[in-house]
Design a protein around this motif. Structure first.
Motif: not given
Length: 180
Positions: A139-150
């Motif tokens: 979940e933390d990796v996915a959240c970080s990936a979302q922030r990087i993607l944005h």
């Protein structure tokens, strides 16, 4: 070996390109896979390297990098030294909102070889975002990936009305808020 410049090449239509720089391949791959799993409205291309500078031989094949993400493993002093050496090979124009630091391995403070305050000072010095991520937690990796993607979409100019230059004042405002 030349420094990496953000505006040497033309961007591709509806495409955002990120460069992940970090000493540990497994960490780069986890973040890259998480970014690729996220729903996107644009084409995202991910390039990975252990350190900068990039070899000059393939310069003509290399795309324009819209954003550079430096991965720092807090359990490894070598990881921080690789990032510090790599920063000198990055053109100053990247620090106008096109750089992000991602610190991993920060759950157990006792096992950290690198103090988080050192990484925070590094991010503050360069006016860049600092993301903390546990790579053991999906979940933390996915959240970080979302922030990087944005942030990547903003850096690539794919978010109407927002530019990467807009991210820098937001960061400095947050810094001023943290110091009060």
């Amino acid at each position: 070996m030349t420094s990496l410049r953000p505006f040497d090449k033309l961007p591709k239509l509806n495409t955002a390109v990120v460069l992940l720089v970090g000493s540990e391949e497994i960490h780069r791959e986890k973040i890259a896979n998480a970014i690729l799993k996220e729903p996107k409205t644009v084409n995202v291309k991910i390039h990975m390297t252990q350190s900068l500078p990039l070899p000059y031989e393939r310069e003509h094949l290399r795309p324009r990098f819209d954003m550079v993400v430096f991965l720092i493993n807090l359990r490894s002093q070598f990881s921080l030294s690789v990032v510090l050496r790599s920063l000198s090979h990055l053109d100053l124009n990247y620090f106008l909102g096109k750089v992000c630091f991602l610190a991993t391995g920060c759950a157990d403070v006792k096992s950290c070889m690198v103090d988080i305050s050192v990484v925070k000072k590094l991010a503050d010095k360069h006016l860049t975002t600092l993301l903390l991520c546990q790579l053991d937690n999906e979940e933390d990796v996915a959240c970080s990936a979302q922030r990087i993607l944005h942030n990547l979409e903003i850096c690539a100019g794919l978010v109407p009305g927002v530019s990467a230059l807009y991210l820098t004042p937001l960061i400095s405002n947050c810094l001023a808020f943290d110091q009060s």
